[in-house]
Scaffold this motif. Structure first.
Motif, mmCIF file in Angstrom:
data_model
loop_
_atom_site.group_PDB
_atom_site.id
_atom_site.type_symbol
_atom_site.label_atom_id
_atom_site.label_comp_id
_atom_site.label_asym_id
_atom_site.label_seq_id
_atom_site.Cartn_x
_atom_site.Cartn_y
_atom_site.Cartn_z
ATOM 1 N N ARG A 60 0.859 -1.168 0.000
ATOM 2 C CA ARG A 60 0.000 0.000 0.000
ATOM 3 C C ARG A 60 0.898 1.220 0.000
ATOM 4 O O ARG A 60 1.855 1.300 0.772
ATOM 5 C CB ARG A 60 -0.934 -0.004 1.216
ATOM 6 C CG ARG A 60 -1.731 1.280 1.375
ATOM 7 C CD ARG A 60 -2.878 1.117 2.364
ATOM 8 N NE ARG A 60 -2.449 0.663 3.669
ATOM 9 C CZ ARG A 60 -2.004 1.457 4.642
ATOM 10 N NH1 ARG A 60 -1.903 2.768 4.426
ATOM 11 N NH2 ARG A 60 -1.654 0.955 5.815
ATOM 12 N N PHE A 61 0.583 2.170 -0.845
ATOM 13 C CA PHE A 61 1.418 3.348 -0.988
ATOM 14 C C PHE A 61 0.874 4.518 -0.181
ATOM 15 O O PHE A 61 -0.317 4.574 0.144
ATOM 16 C CB PHE A 61 1.529 3.723 -2.468
ATOM 17 C CG PHE A 61 2.115 2.632 -3.315
ATOM 18 C CD1 PHE A 61 3.471 2.364 -3.267
ATOM 19 C CD2 PHE A 61 1.314 1.865 -4.148
ATOM 20 C CE1 PHE A 61 4.025 1.349 -4.022
ATOM 21 C CE2 PHE A 61 1.860 0.850 -4.917
ATOM 22 C CZ PHE A 61 3.213 0.595 -4.848
ATOM 23 N N TRP A 62 1.753 5.431 0.138
ATOM 24 C CA TRP A 62 1.330 6.631 0.850
ATOM 25 C C TRP A 62 0.223 7.334 0.082
ATOM 26 O O TRP A 62 0.303 7.497 -1.140
ATOM 27 C CB TRP A 62 2.509 7.586 1.037
ATOM 28 C CG TRP A 62 3.600 7.040 1.885
ATOM 29 C CD1 TRP A 62 4.828 6.620 1.486
ATOM 30 C CD2 TRP A 62 3.560 6.864 3.299
ATOM 31 N NE1 TRP A 62 5.561 6.190 2.555
ATOM 32 C CE2 TRP A 62 4.813 6.327 3.680
ATOM 33 C CE3 TRP A 62 2.606 7.102 4.284
ATOM 34 C CZ2 TRP A 62 5.124 6.024 5.006
ATOM 35 C CZ3 TRP A 62 2.918 6.793 5.601
ATOM 36 C CH2 TRP A 62 4.157 6.265 5.945
ATOM 37 N N GLY A 63 -0.815 7.723 0.811
ATOM 38 C CA GLY A 63 -1.947 8.396 0.195
ATOM 39 C C GLY A 63 -3.033 7.473 -0.309
ATOM 40 O O GLY A 63 -4.055 7.957 -0.799
ATOM 41 N N GLN A 64 -2.837 6.186 -0.202
ATOM 42 C CA GLN A 64 -3.829 5.212 -0.632
ATOM 43 C C GLN A 64 -4.341 4.418 0.555
ATOM 44 O O GLN A 64 -3.653 4.283 1.571
ATOM 45 C CB GLN A 64 -3.249 4.282 -1.693
ATOM 46 C CG GLN A 64 -2.838 4.995 -2.965
ATOM 47 C CD GLN A 64 -2.318 4.056 -4.025
ATOM 48 O OE1 GLN A 64 -1.721 3.032 -3.716
ATOM 49 N NE2 GLN A 64 -2.545 4.406 -5.277
ATOM 50 N N SER A 65 -5.550 3.891 0.422
ATOM 51 C CA SER A 65 -6.208 3.207 1.526
ATOM 52 C C SER A 65 -6.241 1.691 1.385
ATOM 53 O O SER A 65 -6.647 0.999 2.314
ATOM 54 C CB SER A 65 -7.642 3.720 1.687
ATOM 55 O OG SER A 65 -8.392 3.485 0.514
ATOM 56 N N ARG A 66 -5.835 1.187 0.252
ATOM 57 C CA ARG A 66 -5.912 -0.239 -0.010
ATOM 58 C C ARG A 66 -4.601 -0.789 -0.539
ATOM 59 O O ARG A 66 -3.805 -0.062 -1.133
ATOM 60 C CB ARG A 66 -7.012 -0.537 -1.032
ATOM 61 C CG ARG A 66 -8.417 -0.295 -0.532
ATOM 62 C CD ARG A 66 -9.411 -0.426 -1.663
ATOM 63 N NE ARG A 66 -9.272 -1.686 -2.383
ATOM 64 C CZ ARG A 66 -9.847 -2.825 -2.036
ATOM 65 N NH1 ARG A 66 -10.624 -2.864 -0.949
ATOM 66 N NH2 ARG A 66 -9.670 -3.914 -2.749
ATOM 67 N N MET A 67 -4.403 -2.086 -0.329
ATOM 68 C CA MET A 67 -3.323 -2.816 -0.968
ATOM 69 C C MET A 67 -3.722 -3.036 -2.420
ATOM 70 O O MET A 67 -4.597 -3.851 -2.712
ATOM 71 C CB MET A 67 -3.098 -4.162 -0.280
ATOM 72 C CG MET A 67 -2.661 -4.066 1.161
ATOM 73 S SD MET A 67 -0.882 -3.733 1.253
ATOM 74 C CE MET A 67 -0.589 -3.985 2.999
ATOM 75 N N ASN A 68 -3.117 -2.312 -3.313
ATOM 76 C CA ASN A 68 -3.506 -2.393 -4.714
ATOM 77 C C ASN A 68 -2.336 -2.674 -5.647
ATOM 78 O O ASN A 68 -2.422 -2.431 -6.853
ATOM 79 C CB ASN A 68 -4.236 -1.126 -5.144
ATOM 80 C CG ASN A 68 -3.386 0.127 -5.016
ATOM 81 O OD1 ASN A 68 -2.232 0.070 -4.598
ATOM 82 N ND2 ASN A 68 -3.969 1.260 -5.363
ATOM 83 N N TRP A 69 -1.266 -3.204 -5.097
ATOM 84 C CA TRP A 69 -0.104 -3.557 -5.889
ATOM 85 C C TRP A 69 0.452 -4.847 -5.322
ATOM 86 O O TRP A 69 0.639 -4.959 -4.107
ATOM 87 C CB TRP A 69 0.934 -2.436 -5.831
ATOM 88 C CG TRP A 69 2.109 -2.626 -6.719
ATOM 89 C CD1 TRP A 69 3.326 -3.132 -6.381
ATOM 90 C CD2 TRP A 69 2.189 -2.295 -8.105
ATOM 91 N NE1 TRP A 69 4.163 -3.139 -7.460
ATOM 92 C CE2 TRP A 69 3.495 -2.626 -8.540
ATOM 93 C CE3 TRP A 69 1.296 -1.751 -9.022
ATOM 94 C CZ2 TRP A 69 3.921 -2.428 -9.847
ATOM 95 C CZ3 TRP A 69 1.705 -1.556 -10.324
ATOM 96 C CH2 TRP A 69 3.001 -1.888 -10.726
ATOM 97 N N TRP A 70 0.716 -5.816 -6.178
ATOM 98 C CA TRP A 70 1.189 -7.099 -5.684
ATOM 99 C C TRP A 70 2.131 -7.755 -6.665
ATOM 100 O O TRP A 70 2.259 -7.356 -7.813
ATOM 101 C CB TRP A 70 0.003 -8.020 -5.363
ATOM 102 C CG TRP A 70 -0.978 -8.164 -6.478
ATOM 103 C CD1 TRP A 70 -0.913 -9.004 -7.547
ATOM 104 C CD2 TRP A 70 -2.206 -7.446 -6.614
ATOM 105 N NE1 TRP A 70 -2.015 -8.851 -8.345
ATOM 106 C CE2 TRP A 70 -2.833 -7.899 -7.796
ATOM 107 C CE3 TRP A 70 -2.845 -6.458 -5.851
ATOM 108 C CZ2 TRP A 70 -4.055 -7.403 -8.234
ATOM 109 C CZ3 TRP A 70 -4.068 -5.959 -6.289
ATOM 110 C CH2 TRP A 70 -4.658 -6.439 -7.458
ATOM 111 N N GLY A 71 2.798 -8.788 -6.178
ATOM 112 C CA GLY A 71 3.771 -9.492 -6.980
ATOM 113 C C GLY A 71 3.166 -10.633 -7.766
ATOM 114 O O GLY A 71 1.954 -10.727 -7.958
#
Length: 118
Positions: free
Chosen positions: A98-109
């Motif tokens: 999860r990136f700064w400024g975002q509320s969800r885990m939206n990036w994965w391997g």
């Protein structure tokens, strides 16, 4: 851009253990939290565990007490210790960010397969 690489998946017996690792690289300063998602065939992808850069953890109810997430912030690495495995834990496990400024885990391997035999 962030790259996430998982390792440690495999086959375990019910009641056994596995330890997953995930190394993040690239623009790692943009990461606010890392965690693990899993997806079994025919099911949605669900959050398993999450740990923030400050050390706060969250777990799915189905794994609480059995799985432990930990991290090495200096190395942008996250681990998932999975104990007392059950057949229903069988899934592809994805390291997630999860990136700064975002509320969800939206990036994965790419994911790593975990199979638990009964």
């Amino acid at each position: 851009q962030v790259q996430l690489v998982e390792s440690g998946g495999g086959l375990a017996q019910a009641g056994g253990s596995l330890r997953l690792s995930c190394a993040a690289s690239g623009s790692t300063a943009s990461i606010a939290a890392m965690g693990w998602l899993r997806q079994a065939p025919g099911k949605q992808r669900d959050l398993v565990a999450e740990i923030t850069s400050g050390g706060r953890t969250n777990y799915a109810n189905s794994v609480k007490g059995r799985f432990t997430i930990s991290r090495d912030n200096a190395k942008n690495t996250v681990f998932l210790q999975m104990n007392s495995l059950k057949p229903e834990d069988t899934a592809v496990y994805y390291c997630a960010a999860r990136f700064w400024g975002q509320s969800r885990m939206n990036w994965w391997g790419q994911g790593t397969q975990v199979t638990v035999s009964s």
